[in-house]
Design a protein around this motif. Structure first.
Motif, short mmCIF file in Angstrom:
data_model
loop_
_atom_site.label_atom_id
_atom_site.label_comp_id
_atom_site.label_asym_id
_atom_site.label_seq_id
_atom_site.Cartn_x
_atom_site.Cartn_y
_atom_site.Cartn_z
N UNK A 102 0.10 -5.04 -37.79
CA UNK A 102 -0.65 -4.01 -37.09
C UNK A 102 -0.16 -3.81 -35.66
N UNK A 103 0.83 -4.59 -35.26
CA UNK A 103 1.40 -4.43 -33.93
C UNK A 103 0.72 -5.23 -32.87
N UNK A 104 -0.12 -6.20 -33.27
CA UNK A 104 -0.86 -6.97 -32.28
C UNK A 104 -0.21 -8.31 -31.97
N UNK A 105 0.77 -8.70 -32.80
CA UNK A 105 1.41 -10.00 -32.60
C UNK A 105 2.68 -9.87 -31.79
N UNK A 106 3.34 -11.00 -31.55
CA UNK A 106 4.57 -10.95 -30.78
C UNK A 106 5.67 -10.30 -31.62
N UNK A 256 -5.79 -4.11 -46.05
CA UNK A 256 -6.52 -4.19 -44.78
C UNK A 256 -6.47 -2.84 -44.05
N UNK A 257 -7.59 -2.43 -43.49
CA UNK A 257 -7.66 -1.15 -42.79
C UNK A 257 -6.66 -1.07 -41.66
N UNK A 258 -6.39 -2.19 -41.03
CA UNK A 258 -5.47 -2.20 -39.89
C UNK A 258 -4.04 -1.84 -40.30
N UNK A 259 -3.75 -1.91 -41.61
CA UNK A 259 -2.39 -1.67 -42.08
C UNK A 259 -2.23 -0.29 -42.70
#
Length: 444
Positions: A102-106, A256-259
């Motif tokens: 989702x672009x929240x990780x490193x 998952x909705x985030x994806x």
């Protein structure tokens, strides 16, 4: 897909007493997650011990018989440690993968290792079980029931002459072995050097002693028949019982909705040369040259002879933002991620069955796979087949499957819908039960 085929009639003969070998399963007590052979062993152990089979365990005293309930208790402890039945929301590895997707990780050297904390109580219980089993007195192997069927689902220790000696001393006991594959015989270059010695030896012992063999595919059954014939045994009864898929893969699951709208692919299997991860990494390096590449989730633990793959994953700058190594992902977590994947990728050079392919097909997820006989047997014409050496073909396939309007992906989904691929776990056990009954009824 040939369900329940065997080379002897499947009769309704009375069930024989079964001695089930739990040695390898017990040694997996502290492994954070199971591999394919573990899953087969676990399912068959549950099945046979649940029907009252006598467990056999190799201890410091050699092969010994034990108590059925003691073995079942250990299996339950292993199941709790693996957390196979846990909800995906309880899986920290799953949440870490979703965050990165989702672009929240490193965005560099993405390596998500096993982070499931089973708690001191479960770890301690399994450690005590390993210790207790190692010094377990049990009962002498001579007390195995007359005319019993000895079932070994993993071939573990069957290469050791001291281990099979008891079978030579008990000709009334009929050994049945599960043959997963003969790949270390045919392709020793993909395995640790010692396997070039041990695997032929264990299969020669099976050819010499077995009253019957079970395999998950016709391709493996035919290959073992040829091997046995080469070693002076052309008459071993064989049963083909395709592996069942966990019900979790057939249950509806929303991604998952985030994806939503994210392009990602999954490859599932131990990181070792036969799985051909290197091809995919080269494909992803090429994809990165023309802009942001889709994410590739590598699900599986690190195995052997994989230094070049690990080096590429950790040191190649163009892969750092797109390749996610997810070790220790739970089965429910894998199912949730599959639901939103563009495809499961399986570029293997060889397989005995290919459980991830069966799982993806059951989940309604497109499969791009090597053109292997075993995958054709498993999936018919539904998967998108490619040569495992065709790097440009795999590159084009990944490009074609990107985006929600992919015609090539839609065509694969249509073939899957039109196929008659069925998953029936009960058929797997019923087929083996009938085969074991047939073996037990044969004269010595």
């Amino acid at each position: 897909m040939p369900h329940g085929r065997s080379d002897v009639p499947l009769t309704d003969a009375a069930a024989a007493p079964v001695v089930y070998d739990v040695t390898r399963l017990v040694t997996r007590a502290l492994n954070p997650s199971p591999n394919g052979i573990d899953r087969v062993d676990f399912a068959l152990a549950r099945h046979f011990l649940g029907k009252g089979a006598t467990p056999l365990i190799c201890t410091a005293l050699g092969p010994r018989l034990s108590d059925t309930q003691k073995a079942l208790d250990t299996i339950s402890a292993i199941e709790a440690y693996w957390r196979e039945a846990a909800d995906a929301n309880e899986d920290a590895v799953y949440h870490s993968v979703v965050a990165v997707l989702a672009g929240e990780g490193r965005t560099e050297a993405i390596q998500i290792r096993h982070d499931r904390k089973p708690g001191f109580e479960r770890v301690s219980r399994n450690w005590r079980a390993l210790r207790d089993w190692a010094f377990h007195l049990g009962r002498p192997i001579s007390e195995a029931p007359d005319g019993a069927v000895y079932f070994n689902a993993t071939q573990f220790l069957l290469d050791r002459q001291w281990y099979v000696r008891w079978l030579e001393a008990r000709p009334d006991v009929k050994p049945v072995a599960f043959i997963h594959d003969l790949l270390p015989v045919d392709h020793p270059e993909f395995f640790r050097p010692i396997e070039a010695t041990l695997h032929p030896r264990r299969n020669r012992n099976i050819a010499r002693l077995a009253a019957g063999v079970v395999s998950a595919s016709r391709a493996v059954a035919d290959r073992f028949a040829a091997f046995a014939a080469e070693n002076g045994r052309a008459d071993i009864p064989a049963c083909v019982a395709p592996l069942p898929v966990s019900p979790v893969f057939e249950a509806p699951s929303a991604p998952p909705e985030a994806l939503c709208g994210r392009d990602y692919f999954i490859v599932c299997g131990t990181i070792e040369p036969r799985k051909n991860h290197l091809l995919l990494l080269n494909v992803w390096r090429e994809l990165a040259k023309s802009g942001p590449a889709p994410k590739l989730i590598i699900v599986g633990k690190r195995g052997w002879l994989n230094e070049n793959v690990v080096d590429m994953m950790t040191r190649c700058p163009s892969l750092r933002a797109s390749v996610i190594e997810a070790g220790g992902l739970s089965t429910p977590g894998l199912r949730r991620l599959m639901a939103g994947a563009r495809a499961l990728l399986m570029p293997s050079f060889g397989e005995g069955f290919g459980l991830p392919v069966a799982e993806a097909l059951a989940a309604g997820v497109p499969v791009i796979a090597s053109d292997l006989d075993v995958f054709r047997e498993l999936g018919g014409d539904a998967p998108d087949f490619l040569d495992p050496l065709d790097g440009l073909g795999w590159l084009q396939a990944v490009r074609d499957y990107r985006g929600p309007e992919s015609p090539r992906r839609a065509a694969t989904l249509a073939r899957m819908k039109a196929s008659e691929i069925k998953n029936d776990p009960s058929n797997f056990f019923e087929t083996i039960d009938r085969f074991v009954a047939t073996i037990s009824s044969r004269a010595n």
